[in-house]
Design a protein around this motif. Structure first.
Motif, short mmCIF file in Angstrom:
data_model
loop_
_atom_site.label_atom_id
_atom_site.label_comp_id
_atom_site.label_asym_id
_atom_site.label_seq_id
_atom_site.Cartn_x
_atom_site.Cartn_y
_atom_site.Cartn_z
N UNK A 516 -5.23 -3.96 -6.44
CA UNK A 516 -5.88 -3.95 -5.60
C UNK A 516 -5.87 -4.54 -4.26
N UNK A 517 -6.10 -3.84 -3.22
CA UNK A 517 -5.99 -4.56 -1.88
C UNK A 517 -4.36 -4.48 -1.21
N UNK A 518 -3.79 -4.02 -2.12
CA UNK A 518 -2.23 -4.01 -1.90
C UNK A 518 -1.67 -2.75 -1.42
N UNK A 519 -0.49 -2.30 -0.96
CA UNK A 519 -0.08 -1.29 -0.57
C UNK A 519 0.13 -0.43 -1.94
N UNK A 520 -0.25 0.87 -1.57
CA UNK A 520 -0.01 1.81 -2.81
C UNK A 520 1.17 2.73 -2.68
N UNK A 521 1.43 3.54 -3.86
CA UNK A 521 2.80 4.33 -3.87
C UNK A 521 2.99 5.13 -2.56
N UNK A 522 4.06 5.11 -2.34
CA UNK A 522 4.72 6.42 -1.39
C UNK A 522 6.01 6.94 -1.95
N UNK A 523 6.51 7.78 -1.17
CA UNK A 523 7.73 8.54 -2.15
C UNK A 523 8.96 7.48 -2.07
N UNK A 524 9.02 6.69 -1.09
CA UNK A 524 10.18 5.92 -0.94
C UNK A 524 10.16 4.79 -1.97
N UNK A 525 8.72 4.38 -2.65
CA UNK A 525 8.49 3.43 -3.52
C UNK A 525 7.34 3.91 -4.51
N UNK A 526 7.76 4.61 -5.32
CA UNK A 526 6.72 5.76 -6.11
C UNK A 526 6.26 5.27 -7.16
N UNK A 527 6.37 4.00 -7.53
CA UNK A 527 5.76 3.55 -8.95
C UNK A 527 4.65 2.36 -8.49
N UNK A 528 3.67 2.52 -9.08
CA UNK A 528 2.76 1.23 -9.13
C UNK A 528 3.15 0.14 -10.20
#
Length: 693
Positions: A516-528
């Protein structure tokens, strides 16, 4: 690492990633227990764009064009249009050269566990003699004068520089990242709240680097340290020359150094590299933890700068500020700015002055590694090792001169002081809806895309609005925030592969991804909630000096039995579990070797090999594991020798009074960080092969 001489082969409550609370406190100042310093309102540009329209078609066209030109997809040995998981790889007809060993299973042995048919020895341990006059180590009777001459604490990076064609004589360089005082001294001698001045001075001497001459034993196989005029200790008392465009900056001047060009010491040196000209680059990382009273700073500009680098609180853990005012930011406000750089050591000249290179920027450098571009310019890569931080690149203006003469070393070193500093932006090629944080592969079968290098500063010219050039170099994190780079999952060691030319970066973990309030996943960093980390592979488009690149994830680490892991498309039933990749190295065949830090899967950390091309691409095999409480650091993989630094063995105990490890000396001894060499038993006479039977 770079094109390097040595890269020629083959409890207590845990914190995120499996580290003990003692390690977290003394190594990084409990960074994982504090909010990450990057609180910039910096939604990743690629995600913003994907919310507007899908660029998938255009990006795929770009990738196909690059493959047609002999680029990234072609080098991978996989078809550009086919999901790699569907290609049935996993049953090759023969072993890949350099990886022909029986994998070590996950274990919790209080030992360095190696494959059958191999042997090992301890090369040098904390307290062993480095320079003449060093007394025999005595755990109960330590002195600062003795530690100045002895091998320092918590060895991390290891560099091996051959001095002859067979590698019989070598210069070995090791970082001493941090001190853990509650383990360094007898429990009845050390009070964490009231250290003595002598104990503090011992810790200053235990930081820094060691340079020793190490001989390869042609009969027994391992390395041994010998007395030599090359042997040298570099500590927190050693003078460093500040070089580059920020030398003499107003932000680097102190009462002890009004010139802003001479810094005493280096600390928290993590990874590094051997340069093509035979020197060593070392990254200053978690320097914030050593300074006191950042919380008392009232000037809002200075307070914001300190906060962005993780400086906080009142008294420091080690209480150094009681014995030298430079560790108190209210008394010496610029002293913190004098750490967090890439430093360079010349091991060939024991009388040389080490250097701090300001043009490579100031942040939590895991290390720095060099590649020589096609036109002769020097390219340096570096990761900022903290959650949601960035990957950087530097390109020199001048060109590399071959040779490792003193003249060539001075010329090539100066190339790091005149060029352009960039920060990386990684854009995925899949629709945002397909990157859901679970680690599930997108429809095209890979996490991949394109990227660009965004210029920050060149010499005295800044490319960041509102920042002067010297502000860019000294406060690089804040400058980078302005240009919307990609927030990564702890970029650690980043190294160019000397065989295929691609660049590999270990992203250790990020438990806050998707919180919560932090960066979500993107394709270069794909896992929560990324507990196990991943490894990214990228290739510059056209030249190492280019500002565009293509990338893909080689590994999404963890237990291969779980759905959120990926091993380059290789059959997951045939790979070793791997967690928290940290340092990377290469053997002469171009295979990637990965050491781990903070295994979150319940077993000890280790060293792993993985081919990066051909039918065994992605096949992870564990080569060794390290003792209880320890981390695997600084791998060197040559044609006939492997070196690892075993850091903080037994550090999952609260203090030295109840050791959980007795490695390396056994019995009831205290654990001691040390460097280990490993070789194949049958290769008694040089040359032998690590991975070829």
């Amino acid at each position: 690492m770079s094109v390097e001489p040595q890269r020629l082969l083959p409890l207590l409550t845990s914190h995120p990633g499996g580290r003990s609370s003692v390690t977290c406190e003394y190594r990084c100042g409990n960074a994982c227990a504090h909010p990450e310093p990057n609180t910039s309102d910096n939604e990743y540009f690629g995600d913003v764009a994907k919310n507007v329209l899908s660029r998938r078609g255009a990006l795929k066209a770009s990738a196909v064009m690059a493959a047609a030109a002999g680029g990234f997809a072609a080098l991978s040995g996989t078809a550009a249009a086919a999901p790699v998981e569907a290609q049935g790889r996993g049953k090759p007809s023969k072993k890949v050269p350099g990886t022909d060993f029986d994998p070590v299973p996950p274990n919790t042995n209080d030992a360095v566990t190696i494959p059958p048919g191999y042997d090992q020895n301890v090369v040098i341990r904390w307290g062993d003699a480095v320079v003449p006059g060093a007394p025999k180590f005595d755990f109960n009777k330590q002195t600062a004068a003795a530690q100045e001459k002895q091998f320092g604490y918590n060895n991390d990076f290891v560099g091996l520089i051959p001095q002859d064609p067979l590698g019989i004589a070598n210069l070995l360089v090791a970082n001493h990242e941090y001190t853990t005082e509650v383990h360094m001294f007898p429990v009845d001698q050390y009070d964490p709240n009231n250290p003595t001045e002598e104990q503090v001075k011992i810790a200053w001497a235990a930081h820094g680097l060691s340079v020793v001459q190490a001989l390869r034993d042609p009969v027994r196989g391992g390395l041994r340290v010998v007395p030599s005029s090359f042997n040298r200790r570099i500590t927190l008392n050693t003078e460093f020359e500040v070089r580059g465009p920020a030398a003499g900056s107003q932000f680097l001047k102190t009462s002890a150094d009004p010139s802003g060009k001479v810094v005493r010491g280096t600390q928290n040196n993590c990874a590094g590299s051997v340069t093509p000209w035979g020197t060593v680059l070392s990254g200053e990382e978690n320097v914030n933890q050593y300074f006191a009273n950042a919380g008392a700073v009232t000037d809002p500009v200075q307070a914001a700068r300190l906060k962005r680098y993780g400086f906080s609180g009142a008294a420091s853990t080690r209480k150094w500020e009681r014995f030298d005012k430079r560790w108190d930011v209210t008394k010496e406000p610029n002293e913190p700015n004098r750490f967090g750089w890439v430093v360079e050591i010349d091991p060939h000249d024991p009388h040389s002055t080490p250097i701090k290179h300001t043009h490579l920027g100031r942040f939590k450098h895991e290390g720095a590694a060099i590649k020589i571009a096609e036109d002769g310019r020097v390219v340096a890569y570096s990761g900022d090792d903290e959650r949601f931080e960035y990957i950087y690149k530097y390109v020199s203006n001048g060109k590399f001169k071959k040779g490792n003469s003193a003249h060539a070393r001075r010329h090539n070193s100066s190339l790091l002081d005149d060029g352009t500093l960039y920060v990386g932006r990684f854009t995925g090629d899949s629709p945002a809806a397909e990157i859901d944080g679970t680690g599930k592969l997108p429809a095209d079968g890979e996490f991949d895309g394109t990227g660009e290098w965004i210029p920050l500063a060149a010499g005295n010219k800044s490319f960041v609005d509102g920042f002067t050039a010297e502000e860019v170099y000294v406060f690089t994190r804040q400058a980078a925030d302005k240009v919307l780079p990609t927030k990564m999952d702890r970029p650690e060691d980043i190294e160019p592969n000397p065989v295929n030319g691609r660049v590999y970066c270990a992203l250790t973990n990020n438990s806050d991804r998707g919180a919560a309030g932090k960066g979500g996943p993107d394709e270069a960093n794909p896992r929560n909630g990324n507990r196990n980390g991943h490894v990214i592979e990228f290739e510059e488009v056209g030249s190492a000096t280019a500002t565009k690149f293509n990338w893909r994830l080689l590994l999404v680490c963890g237990d291969p039995k779980t759905a959120d892991t990926y091993f380059g498309g290789f059959d997951k039933s045939q790979v070793s579990p791997i967690s928290c990749p940290d340092n990377v190295a290469f053997d002469p065949h171009g295979n990637l070797w990965i050491s781990t830090d903070g295994n979150a899967l319940g077993s000890h950390d280790g060293l792993f090999s993985v081919p990066v091309t051909g039918p065994e691409r992605g096949k992870v095999q564990q080569f060794l594991s390290v003792p209880t409480g320890a981390e695997t650091c600084g791998p060197v993989v040559t044609e006939n020798l492997v070196l690892v630094a075993v850091q903080h063995p037994g550090e999952n105990a609260p203090n030295s009074g109840s050791p959980t490890s007795h490695w390396p000396d056994g019995g009831t001894t205290q654990p001691r960080p040390a460097i280990v060499s490993v070789w194949r038993k049958r290769d008694r006479h040089l040359p032998g092969k690590i991975g070829i039977r």
